[in-house]
Every structure is written in structure tokens, then in C-alpha cells.
Design an enzyme around this catalytic site. Structure first.
Site, PDB file in Angstrom:
ATOM      1  CB  SER A  54      47.720  46.053  40.957  1.00  0.00           C
ATOM      2  OG  SER A  54      46.544  45.742  40.297  1.00  0.00           O
ATOM      3  CE1 TYR A  92      47.211  49.425  36.799  1.00  0.00           C
ATOM      4  CE2 TYR A  92      49.302  50.221  35.943  1.00  0.00           C
ATOM      5  CZ  TYR A  92      47.974  49.896  35.746  1.00  0.00           C
ATOM      6  OH  TYR A  92      47.410  50.043  34.506  1.00  0.00           O
ATOM      7  CE  LYS A 149      42.636  35.050  41.401  1.00  0.00           C
ATOM      8  NZ  LYS A 149      42.628  35.633  42.754  1.00  0.00           N
ATOM      9  N   GLY A 179      43.952  32.139  44.134  1.00  0.00           N
ATOM     10  CA  GLY A 179      43.873  32.110  45.596  1.00  0.00           C
ATOM     11  C   GLY A 179      43.469  33.477  46.113  1.00  0.00           C
ATOM     12  CB  ALA A 183      47.848  43.141  43.827  1.00  0.00           C
ATOM     13  CE  LYS A 234      38.428  36.288  42.761  1.00  0.00           C
ATOM     14  NZ  LYS A 234      38.850  37.675  42.885  1.00  0.00           N
ATOM     15  CG  ASP A 287      40.218  34.529  45.133  1.00  0.00           C
ATOM     16  OD1 ASP A 287      40.359  35.632  45.697  1.00  0.00           O
ATOM     17  OD2 ASP A 287      40.490  34.334  43.933  1.00  0.00           O
ATOM     18  NE  ARG A 298      41.318  44.769  41.129  1.00  0.00           N
ATOM     19  CZ  ARG A 298      42.160  44.437  40.152  1.00  0.00           C
ATOM     20  NH1 ARG A 298      42.863  45.347  39.546  1.00  0.00           N
ATOM     21  NH2 ARG A 298      42.325  43.168  39.820  1.00  0.00           N
ATOM     22  CD  GLU A 324      39.795  39.677  34.032  1.00  0.00           C
ATOM     23  OE1 GLU A 324      38.879  39.627  33.197  1.00  0.00           O
ATOM     24  OE2 GLU A 324      41.001  39.582  33.728  1.00  0.00           O
TER      25      GLU A 324
HETATM   26  N1  LIG Z   1      45.074  42.897  41.360  1.00  0.00           N
HETATM   27  C1  LIG Z   1      44.890  41.785  42.049  1.00  0.00           C
HETATM   28  O1  LIG Z   1      44.806  41.834  43.289  1.00  0.00           O
HETATM   29  C2  LIG Z   1      44.808  40.465  41.349  1.00  0.00           C
HETATM   30  C3  LIG Z   1      45.071  39.304  42.082  1.00  0.00           C
HETATM   31  C4  LIG Z   1      44.977  38.074  41.463  1.00  0.00           C
HETATM   32  C5  LIG Z   1      44.639  37.996  40.122  1.00  0.00           C
HETATM   33  N2  LIG Z   1      44.408  39.129  39.424  1.00  0.00           N
HETATM   34  C6  LIG Z   1      44.091  38.999  37.999  1.00  0.00           C
HETATM   35  O2  LIG Z   1      45.206  39.440  37.240  1.00  0.00           O
HETATM   36  C7  LIG Z   1      44.772  39.955  35.975  1.00  0.00           C
HETATM   37  C8  LIG Z   1      45.361  41.330  35.773  1.00  0.00           C
HETATM   38  O3  LIG Z   1      44.843  42.154  36.794  1.00  0.00           O
HETATM   39  P1  LIG Z   1      45.602  43.399  37.393  1.00  0.00           P
HETATM   40  O4  LIG Z   1      45.075  43.569  38.764  1.00  0.00           O
HETATM   41  O5  LIG Z   1      47.061  43.332  37.258  1.00  0.00           O
HETATM   42  O6  LIG Z   1      44.987  44.523  36.454  1.00  0.00           O
HETATM   43  P2  LIG Z   1      45.497  45.993  36.279  1.00  0.00           P
HETATM   44  O7  LIG Z   1      44.363  46.746  35.694  1.00  0.00           O
HETATM   45  O8  LIG Z   1      46.102  46.476  37.539  1.00  0.00           O
HETATM   46  O9  LIG Z   1      46.667  45.852  35.212  1.00  0.00           O
HETATM   47  C9  LIG Z   1      46.463  45.346  33.926  1.00  0.00           C
HETATM   48  C10 LIG Z   1      47.719  45.550  33.115  1.00  0.00           C
HETATM   49  O10 LIG Z   1      47.499  45.087  31.793  1.00  0.00           O
HETATM   50  C11 LIG Z   1      47.804  46.133  30.875  1.00  0.00           C
HETATM   51  N3  LIG Z   1      46.923  46.033  29.721  1.00  0.00           N
HETATM   52  C12 LIG Z   1      45.700  46.562  29.546  1.00  0.00           C
HETATM   53  N4  LIG Z   1      45.214  46.223  28.338  1.00  0.00           N
HETATM   54  C13 LIG Z   1      46.167  45.475  27.752  1.00  0.00           C
HETATM   55  C14 LIG Z   1      46.283  44.855  26.497  1.00  0.00           C
HETATM   56  N5  LIG Z   1      45.309  44.915  25.592  1.00  0.00           N
HETATM   57  N6  LIG Z   1      47.411  44.170  26.241  1.00  0.00           N
HETATM   58  C15 LIG Z   1      48.403  44.095  27.133  1.00  0.00           C
HETATM   59  N7  LIG Z   1      48.356  44.660  28.339  1.00  0.00           N
HETATM   60  C16 LIG Z   1      47.252  45.337  28.640  1.00  0.00           C
HETATM   61  C17 LIG Z   1      47.627  47.427  31.640  1.00  0.00           C
HETATM   62  O11 LIG Z   1      48.409  48.455  31.052  1.00  0.00           O
HETATM   63  C18 LIG Z   1      48.134  47.001  33.010  1.00  0.00           C
HETATM   64  O12 LIG Z   1      49.539  47.075  33.064  1.00  0.00           O
HETATM   65  C19 LIG Z   1      43.230  39.938  36.034  1.00  0.00           C
HETATM   66  O13 LIG Z   1      42.762  38.804  35.381  1.00  0.00           O
HETATM   67  C20 LIG Z   1      42.926  39.839  37.534  1.00  0.00           C
HETATM   68  O14 LIG Z   1      41.702  39.189  37.791  1.00  0.00           O
HETATM   69  C21 LIG Z   1      44.483  40.368  39.998  1.00  0.00           C
HETATM   70  O1  LIG Z   2      40.465  43.208  42.940  1.00  0.00           O
HETATM   71  P1  LIG Z   2      39.730  41.998  42.403  1.00  0.00           P
HETATM   72  O2  LIG Z   2      38.280  42.011  42.725  1.00  0.00           O
HETATM   73  O3  LIG Z   2      40.050  41.742  40.973  1.00  0.00           O
HETATM   74  O4  LIG Z   2      40.313  40.727  43.223  1.00  0.00           O
HETATM   75  C1  LIG Z   2      41.686  40.549  43.279  1.00  0.00           C
HETATM   76  C2  LIG Z   2      42.042  39.116  43.540  1.00  0.00           C
HETATM   77  O5  LIG Z   2      41.477  38.268  42.589  1.00  0.00           O
HETATM   78  C3  LIG Z   2      41.699  38.663  44.932  1.00  0.00           C
HETATM   79  O6  LIG Z   2      42.167  37.368  45.112  1.00  0.00           O
END
Ligand SMILES: NC(=O)c1ccc[n+]([C@@H]2O[C@H](COP(=O)([O-])OP(=O)(O)OC[C@H]3O[C@@H](n4cnc5c(N)ncnc54)[C@H](O)[C@@H]3O)[C@@H](O)[C@H]2O)c1
Ligand SMILES: O=P(O)(O)OC[C@H](O)CO
Length: 411
Positions: A54, A92, A149, A179, A183, A234, A287, A298, A324
Site C-alpha cells: 500500500s 492494496y 517505520k 509523517g 496510504a 507512534k 503521525d 494497521r 510494524e
Molecule cells: N501503509 C501505510 O499507510 C504506510 C504509511 C507510511 C509508512 N508505511 C511503512 O511502509 C512500510 C511498508 O508498509 P506497507 O503499508 O506498504 O506494507 P504492505 O503490507 O502493504 O506491503 C508490503 C510489501 O512488501 C512486500 N514484501 C513482503 N515481504 C517481503 C520481502 N521479504 N521482501 C520484499 N518484499 C516483501 C509485500 O509483497 C508488499 O508488496 C512499513 O514499514 C510501514 O510502516 C506504511
Molecule cells: O497503518 P499503520 O498503522 O502502519 O500506519 C500507517 C502510517 O504509518 C500512518 O502514518
């Protein structure tokens, strides 16, 4: 004569939007691109985004809408095809149309070829193994940007530390973005701000220019420690909020945990060298508010399930996406212990996860074992600016979120 602030187009002639449809940004987009060109940033700078979950997909959209030439790496070929050909990532980001120019590939070498900036959005626990795969294909002067994160289990390292350790890269070419960035809201083009952090202001600025468009604004700072820890910590407070929500406690309990949680976050981060102001900005308080308030989070959702009585094993099974906070609790408490930082809320989250504390008992951190009344310490005494400063920080953050305005002394 139109009234002040009214446009020349009459409301009657304006096309109507159906409820829930985000306002079109196509009219505003060229102005952002022209401003970028004036700053010497050619539209079409080649960048790679690794991880098509996502956040990776949303960030690829942010960069593409900001004028960059983006290639997104998706592990699964069928997902890469859906993104490139169908302009969708239905698992996603349901309902989101992706930009026409955005391409995806399952081949790391193709994603990284020619990329001046590389944005990484894979689960934190998998970063190290992914860096090994990436290294042969990285351009020599590429800037690496962590969108993640989390901290690594075992080492307790932040993502930028792992990048620096694993790659032969100038540390000034590493950045992190954090921040209030849920997503799906951003993918719907709802106005949002973030902060890009690097020990090199020049690097932070180069990244922020690309990561800015009509609905997404990137600020900069040089406090990488505070920015990364803000995003990690956070999550833990959001799990606590989810737990008490699941139990059925109300707003007083949640506000108490958010406020005391910010103190824990600040104490911890400052002990590791962060600037307290960073924790009062977008990457900290901003955040914290977004993640603790939103059912899209999540971490918050995982907490809510725990509060409703599901076991940790059931919760992990139910969470389809990266959560996370669950992996960060242990390493963060180890790091806190090493610096003598007290984190009663995070400790109680650990106990709930371990099944040694009932979710409904998570509130006693608001009292103490001592019968003596205690002073309310809002931020680390060494940095104390008092509650006025904390309130000022809240106002600055809300101001940034609402108006995208830079505040004096802000990020
Ligand atoms: N979703 C949000 O709103 C958001 C916002 C800011 C920061 N983040 C951070 O971004 C990071 C990713 O989160 P996300 O929301 O995209 O997660 P997600 O679960 O939506 O996606 C994770 C992606 O990584 C892939 N993946 C899983 N295991 C893997 C591996 N071993 N090697 C390579 N790829 C792999 C999955 O197939 C998927 O495409 C996290 O650290 C999260 O905290 C997420
Ligand atoms: O869905 P979370 O809890 O991983 O939070 C997503 C982002 O980190 C929010 O800023």
C-alpha cells in the site's frame, strides 16, 4: 460583480462531483510541475520505488504525479502487470486509478537501472535481505530513501542505519520520510504533509522536491534519528490506543494515552540523540494523531483486535498487511532499558501481546504505585519548555496539516 473569493465560473456551470469523489487535481498539477522546473528539477527524473504494497504503490503515485519517471518493483509478476496495464493495485489500494506513466516490473535490475533516487517500502524485517539483492544494480550516486517505520529485531537498528551498514554508500545520500501518511487517504489525493530527513540538507531537499505535488507536501529536516524513531514509536502507542478502543474505553483514556505516549516517545528519542522538536512535528505528534485516530491504521486495528479478546496468534493471522508495531515492541523496550528510559505504556503493550496483562488492565499506567501526587512532566526536564511549548507544537502541527504552511522554527 463576484463577491470576494468567488470564482468567475458560476456554481451552476461547474461540473458536479458525486459524494466521496476526491476533487480533481489535474487543473493544479501543471503549476506544481512548472514550479519544480523553475527550481531546476527536470520533470521525468528517473526514480525507483521498491515494494508494491500500500505505501510503496501510493508513494510511486505521489512521485509520478509530481513529475518523476517512476518504475515500481513488485515481487509478483501478476501484480506488476496489473499496475502497468490495468493501472490498479486492487489488493492494496482498491478503487484507486494509478497514473498513466507509472510502470511496474518484477525485475529489480530494470527497476534500478538509471534510478537517481531509490525509495524503499518493504517490511522492515526484510530490508537487510533486500539490500543484498539490490546492491549489484544500484547506480553509483543514487540517493536511498527509507519509507519504512520499523526497527530490526535483534539489532534494534533503524532502517537508515541498516542501509549505511549494508551498502558502500555516502551516508549523506541516505534519507528517511515520515509523517501522518495513511496510504489510502493519500492515494485518494487528500492533502497531506510529510518530512524528508537526511544528515545532508541538500539530499533532503532533492528528495522533497520530487516528493511534492498538488496534494502532497514534503518538508525537510536533518534529524534522522528523531524522524525515524517518531515513525516507529507512534506505532506502539497506536497499538495501545487500539487495545483500549477494543476494550470499550472512551476518549479520556485515549487522550491520556496519546499525551503520555508522546512523552515516552520524546524521552526515548532524545535519549538516542533526537531533537525534541522533531517529536513535536509531523514525524512525531502528527503521525501519532493520524495513527491513533484512524481505523485505516494497521497498528491501531491490531490493537483493537487484541482489546476485543483475540489472541496475538489470531491477530497476526488476520492482519493481511505489514504491522510494524508488533515487531518493534521488543527491540524498542531493549533500547529503552539500555538508556534507562521508562516506557510504561509500551511495557504494558508488551505484556498484553505476551498474554500476561488483560487488555482491560492497560490503564493503570495512568496512576502509579505511589500514593504521593506526582507532577505532570510533559517533556524531558533537560529540554523543558513547559506546556506552552507543547501546545505551540500541537498548533504548529495542525497548522502544517491544514494549510501546508511552514511555521517559524518548524521543520
Ligand atoms: N501503509 C501505510 O499507510 C504506510 C504509511 C507510511 C509508512 N508505511 C511503512 O511502509 C512500510 C511498508 O508498509 P506497507 O503499508 O506498504 O506494507 P504492505 O503490507 O502493504 O506491503 C508490503 C510489501 O512488501 C512486500 N514484501 C513482503 N515481504 C517481503 C520481502 N521479504 N521482501 C520484499 N518484499 C516483501 C509485500 O509483497 C508488499 O508488496 C512499513 O514499514 C510501514 O510502516 C506504511
Ligand atoms: O497503518 P499503520 O498503522 O502502519 O500506519 C500507517 C502510517 O504509518 C500512518 O502514518
Amino acid at each position: 460583480m463576484p463577491s470576494p473569493g468567488s470564482s468567475r465560473t458560476s456554481a451552476a456551470r461547474r461540473p458536479r462531483r458525486s459524494a466521496g469523489t476526491p476533487p480533481s487535481t489535474t487543473r493544479r498539477r501543471p503549476a506544481v510541475l512548472k514550479a519544480k522546473q523553475r527550481q531546476g528539477v527536470p520533470a521525468g527524473t528517473r526514480v525507483a520505488v521498491l515494494g508494491a504494497g500500500s505505501w510503496g504503490t501510493t508513494f510511486a503515485k505521489i512521485l509520478s504525479d509530481g513529475g518523476a519517471d517512476v518504475v515500481l518493483w513488485a515481487r509478483r509478476p501478476e501484480l506488476a502487470r496489473e499496475i502497468t496495464e490495468g493501472r490498479r493495485n486492487s489488493d492494496y489500494l482498491p478503487g484507486i486509478n494509478l497514473p498513466i506513466g507509472l510502470r511496474a516490473t518484477p525485475h529489480l535490475d530494470q527497476a534500478l537501472a538509471g534510478a537517481e533516487q531509490v525509495f524503499i517500502s518493504v517490511p522492515s524485517q526484510s530490508l537487510r535481505e533486500n539490500l543484498v539483492l539490490m546492491e549489484p544494480f544500484l547506480e553509483p550516486d543514487a540517493i536511498l530513501v527509507s519509507l519504512m517505520k520499523g526497527v530490526e529485531r535483534g539489532s534494534g537498528q533503524r532502517m537508515s542505519q541498516i542501509i549505511e551498514e549494508m551498502l558502500p554508500i555516502d551516508p549523506h545520500h541516505i534519507a528517511a520520510i515520515s509523517g501522518p501518511n495513511l496510504a489510502l487517504e493519500i492515494a485518494r489525493e487528500q492533502p497531506t504533509a510529510a518530512v524528508v530527513s537526511s544528515t545532508s540538507l541538500e539530499t533532503a531537499q532533492a528528495v522533497a522536491i520530487l516528493a511534492t505535488n498538488s496534494y502532497f507536501r514534503s518538508y525537510v529536516n536533518t534529524d534522522v534519528i528523531g524522524t525515524e524513531f517518531g515513525g516507529v514509536l507512534k506505532n506502539l502507542i497506536a497499538v495501545a490506543i487500539g487495545i483500549v478502543d477494543g476494550v470499550g474505553y472512551g476518549e479520556n483514556t485515549k487522550a491520556s494515552i496519546i499525551t503520555r505516549g508522546l512523552v515516552e516517545m520524546t524521552d526515548f528519542a532524545v535519549a538516542y540523540g533526537a531533537q525534541p522538536e522533531t517529536l513535536a512535528g509531523l514525524a512525531g505528534l502528527g503521525d501519532l494523531i493520524a495513527t491513533c485516530q484512524s481505523p485505516l491504521s494497521r497498528n491501531n486495528t491490531a490493537g483493537r483486535l487484541l482489546g476485543q479478546g483475540y489472541s496475538i496468534a489470531d491477530v497476526v493471522k488476520q492482519m493481511q498487511q505489514t504491522t510494524e508495531g508488533l515487531a518493534s515492541v521488543g527491540p524498542i523496550l531493549d533500547l529503552a532499558r539500555a538508556k534507562g528510559v521508562d516506557m510504561p505504556i509500551v511495557e504494558q503493550v508488551r505484556q498484553v501481546l505476551a498474554g500476561t496483562l488483560k487488555p482491560r488492565d492497560i490503564a493503570p499506567h495512568l496512576t502509579t504505585d505511589s500514593a504521593e501526587p506526582q507532577g505532570e512532566r510533559t517533556i524531558d526536564d533537560g529540554q523543558a519548555h513547559g506546556s506552552a511549548a507543547l501546545w505551540g507544537s500541537v498548533k504548529r502541527t495542525l497548522d502544517q496539516l491544514r494549510h501546508g504552511r511552514r511555521s517559524p522554527g518548524g521543520n
